[in-house]
Write a protein that holds these residues in place. Structure first.
Motif, short mmCIF file in Angstrom:
data_model
loop_
_atom_site.label_atom_id
_atom_site.label_comp_id
_atom_site.label_asym_id
_atom_site.label_seq_id
_atom_site.Cartn_x
_atom_site.Cartn_y
_atom_site.Cartn_z
N CYS A 198 0.27 7.82 -2.56
CA CYS A 198 -0.90 7.96 -3.45
C CYS A 198 -2.09 7.12 -2.98
O CYS A 198 -3.17 7.23 -3.55
CB CYS A 198 -0.53 7.61 -4.89
N CYS A 253 6.31 2.31 -5.93
CA CYS A 253 4.89 2.25 -6.27
C CYS A 253 4.77 2.31 -7.78
O CYS A 253 5.39 3.16 -8.42
CB CYS A 253 4.16 3.42 -5.62
N TRP A 261 0.86 -1.18 0.00
CA TRP A 261 0.00 0.00 0.00
C TRP A 261 0.89 1.23 0.00
O TRP A 261 1.77 1.37 0.86
CB TRP A 261 -0.91 -0.01 1.22
N CYS A 262 0.70 2.10 -0.99
CA CYS A 262 1.52 3.30 -1.13
C CYS A 262 1.03 4.37 -0.16
O CYS A 262 -0.15 4.76 -0.19
CB CYS A 262 1.47 3.82 -2.56
N GLY A 272 2.20 3.22 -9.28
CA GLY A 272 1.35 4.36 -9.61
C GLY A 272 2.10 5.67 -9.64
O GLY A 272 2.07 6.39 -10.63
N CYS A 273 2.81 5.98 -8.55
CA CYS A 273 3.46 7.30 -8.46
C CYS A 273 4.99 7.22 -8.52
O CYS A 273 5.64 8.25 -8.64
CB CYS A 273 3.03 8.01 -7.17
N LYS A 277 -2.67 3.91 -3.12
CA LYS A 277 -3.06 2.77 -3.95
C LYS A 277 -2.47 1.47 -3.41
O LYS A 277 -1.39 1.46 -2.84
CB LYS A 277 -2.57 2.97 -5.39
N THR A 278 -3.19 0.38 -3.64
CA THR A 278 -2.65 -0.96 -3.41
C THR A 278 -2.00 -1.39 -4.71
O THR A 278 -2.62 -1.35 -5.76
CB THR A 278 -3.77 -1.94 -3.01
N VAL A 279 -0.72 -1.77 -4.63
CA VAL A 279 0.05 -2.09 -5.83
C VAL A 279 0.77 -3.43 -5.69
O VAL A 279 1.05 -3.89 -4.58
CB VAL A 279 1.10 -0.98 -6.12
#
Length: 113
Positions: free
Chosen positions: A76, A89, A72-73, A91-92, A78-80
């Protein structure tokens, strides 16, 4: 090889649990092993063959389920998916990811008679 001591502990826990519940034999054992746990499933299987004989689990089938890395970030939210410990991450791109899965080694269940 730390897998030997890990498997010795697994067999000890399984057999003790079976005894406490009045079982005569362990038929199967399922383990969850995270891909980020630094535990080699092939080495676990090899060690299992060496330590199971003469125990209640002597005839048991061993199944190893691989658990994917996940985190988990904190930046941001999000779960990645994680491919390695302390990975970024997806996402970011930041590295403030708290691992939530993938480093476990646990007995999921066992079947006894």
């Amino acid at each position: 090889m730390h897998e030997m001591s890990l498997m010795e502990s697994v067999i000890e826990i399984v057999c003790e649990t079976a005894r406490l519940n009045g079982a005569r034999q362990v038929k199967s054992i399922r383990l969850d092993v995270g891909v980020l746990s630094h535990v080699d499933p092939d080495a676990l299987l090899f060690c299992y063959e060496a330590v199971r004989h003469g125990t209640l689990a002597g005839q048991a089938n061993l199944e190893i389920n691989r658990i994917a890395g996940e985190g988990w970030c904190l930046d941001c939210g999000k779960t990645v998916a994680l491919q390695k410990r302390f990975g970024p991450c997806s996402g970011c791109g930041r590295h403030r990811v708290q691992m939530t899965a993938g480093d476990e080694l646990k007995i999921r269940d066992m079947e006894v008679i």
